[in-house]
Structures are given as C-alpha cells and as structure tokens.
Design a protein around this motif. Structure first.
Motif, PDB file in Angstrom:
ATOM      1  N   SER A  53       0.824  -1.094  -0.146  1.00 50.12           N
ATOM      2  CA  SER A  53      -0.183   0.214  -0.021  1.00 50.12           C
ATOM      3  C   SER A  53       0.931   1.220   0.152  1.00 50.12           C
ATOM      4  N   LEU A  64      -7.165   5.293  -6.094  1.00 54.05           N
ATOM      5  CA  LEU A  64      -7.288   4.645  -5.075  1.00 54.05           C
ATOM      6  C   LEU A  64      -6.851   3.081  -4.865  1.00 54.05           C
ATOM      7  N   CYS A  65      -6.508   2.857  -3.769  1.00 50.66           N
ATOM      8  CA  CYS A  65      -6.275   1.340  -3.371  1.00 50.66           C
ATOM      9  C   CYS A  65      -7.010   0.867  -2.345  1.00 50.66           C
ATOM     10  N   VAL A  66      -7.701  -0.006  -2.582  1.00 45.61           N
ATOM     11  CA  VAL A  66      -8.451  -0.989  -2.047  1.00 45.61           C
ATOM     12  C   VAL A  66      -7.769  -2.194  -1.402  1.00 45.61           C
ATOM     13  N   GLN A  70      -7.148  -3.123   5.255  1.00 46.70           N
ATOM     14  CA  GLN A  70      -7.343  -1.833   5.610  1.00 46.70           C
ATOM     15  C   GLN A  70      -8.965  -1.548   5.292  1.00 46.70           C
ATOM     16  N   SER A  73     -10.664   1.221   3.522  1.00 45.50           N
ATOM     17  CA  SER A  73     -10.556   1.488   1.958  1.00 45.50           C
ATOM     18  C   SER A  73     -11.769   0.576   1.571  1.00 45.50           C
ATOM     19  N   GLN A  76     -14.393   2.894   0.172  1.00 47.05           N
ATOM     20  CA  GLN A  76     -14.191   3.799  -0.734  1.00 47.05           C
ATOM     21  C   GLN A  76     -14.689   3.218  -2.278  1.00 47.05           C
TER      22      GLN A  76
END
Length: 265
Positions: A53, A64-66, A70, A73, A76
């Motif tokens: 990440s 965006l990083c899913v 986390q 995230s 989002q």
C-alpha cells in the motif's frame, strides 16, 4: 493509465512483499489472530500490506487502493482502482502448505485489466504485461529486471475430458455436485488465486467457485486469466464478473477456458 509504468511497480512490490512473507513463513513460529469475521491474519499479512500500500501510494498517489487489510478502504469507490490481497490463502500459509499468493490488480470500469500473482513459496510468478497479455516468469526474480518469460494461453478443452481445479480449503458438496455435471478427466486442488493461474497456463480448463469470495481474492487472478484468453463469469447467469461492487463482495463464479460447455447452475 500508463501500463508501461504501472506493471514494473506491481511486479516489484509483489516480489518485495513475497520476501517479507517468506521471512515470517520460514521462522520457527508466528502468531495467528482472528479478524472480526473470524478469518485468520498474521504478521505476514500486515507486513506485506504495509509494503504494497505504501508503494502504490508513493507511485500513484491519485489512484484509490482497496486492500483487504485496511477496512477503511472498503467503503471507498472509484471507476479505476488498485485492489490488493497482500497474502491470499492465509490458511495455506498458517498450515505451511505453500499455496498462498500476493495479489495486486488494477481495475478499470469494472474489469481487472492488469494484475500480478506471485506464489513465493512455490517460486511461481504470473503477470500481465503492459499490453495486457499474460506471462509466467522463471528465474531468480530480480526486482528491477524481468527475467525469462513464457507467454500463457488457455488450453483447448475437450468437454468429454476436462481438467478441473477446485479450492483446497473451501471444497463443498455443492461444488462437487456442479462439477459432476461435466465430463471430467482429472481434478486437482489448489489454494488462493493459483486456481485462476492454472487455467491460464492450460493446466486446468475449469474452476467453479460456489462460495464466498471478495474482489481482492480474485481480481489479480482474473486479470491473469483474461490476459491468457480465459473468462470469468457469474455462476447464476454466466454474465461477466465485474468489480467495484458494493462492499467488494463477489457472487459465485466460474473461471474457464473458451470452449468449455458451461452447465446451468
């Protein structure tokens, strides 16, 4: 997105995460804790997640990083995003079975268009190249230089003698009943997203999943399979499996090589 820039970053981060995972995997002992959903998590999941990440945010701060580890995230959303499972197959890791992977994918308008699947304990690295085609790399996996690669293409299936791959940790009667509708030559089992990769290499023709998965479990393997000419569809209506769904949960699905005569649910 400039995939000539993206793919070397995804490849390098997967290898670096694999190193962090193997350092813990080969230690004498490691703690296993339960997350709120009762799934296991280890220091290896967390170390790999922090590394990936941070690397993605440094290289692509506006994307965006899913990531599985986390929870913030998961609420989002964006039309295009990275999606990460830093250690897919934690149960395989905990039992030291080796069938675990690092999964990093890039999703664009509902489709995982690029991805990397790295199985550090097995020494197998699969990824889509900048042009979207899939390769398996062999060698020492230098982090900055791609070694020898083999282009991957799905097999031409024989519907009277299919090779089927199923989950190692999540096999159930419903899956066996569905597989029983096909003419099967042989079956194998594998953990994590390696099942997608076995279809991509032609080692299997069909992978049905009648069980709960999340998009981070499947996106990288899905991308690898698409780049090798395969398909992934919903189990219920055989329409393409899409990404960016509410809460990032998947329906049941089927991954397969074109030419497999899909059976009704």
């Amino acid at each position: 997105m400039d995939f000539e820039t993206v793919m070397p970053v995804l490849r390098r981060l997967s290898l670096e995460a694999g190193d962090a995972i193997m350092e813990i995997y080969t230690s004498d002992d490691f703690d296993v804790r339960a997350k709120p959903d009762d799934s296991p998590v280890t220091a290896a999941d967390e170390a790999a997640d922090a590394l990936i990440s941070a690397g993605l945010k440094a290289a692509f701060p506006d994307v965006l990083c899913v990531t599985e580890e986390q929870a913030a995230s998961h609420s989002q959303a964006a039309d295009s995003f990275f999606i990460v499972d830093p250690l897919d197959g934690t149960k395989e890791f905990v039992h030291r079975r080796g069938d675990f992977t690092v999964n990093i994918a890039y999703v664009e308008n509902g489709t995982p268009v690029r991805g990397v699947v790295y199985a550090p304990a097995k020494g197998r690295l699969f990824f889509t190249q900048a042009d979207g085609t899939t390769v398996e790399e062999t060698g020492d996996f230098d982090k900055d230089t791609v070694g020898t690669v083999k282009p991957l293409s799905v097999a031409t299936p024989d519907n009277n003698a299919l090779m089927v791959v199923a989950s190692k940790s999540h096999r159930d009667q419903a899956t066996d009943d569905y597989i029983g509708k096909y003419g099967v030559k042989d079956m194998t089992s594998a953990g994590s997203s390696l099942k997608f990769c076995l279809v991509a290499t032609g080692e299997a023709d069909l992978y049905p999943r009648l069980g709960r998965t999340m998009e981070w479990d499947t996106a990288a393997g899905h991308a690898v399979l698409l780049g090798a000419g395969g398909h992934v569809v919903r189990f219920d209506d055989h329409t393409p499996l899409t990404y960016g769904k509410a809460d990032y949960a998947n329906p049941f699905f089927i991954a397969y090589a074109p030419g497999v005569d899909l059976k009704a649910a």
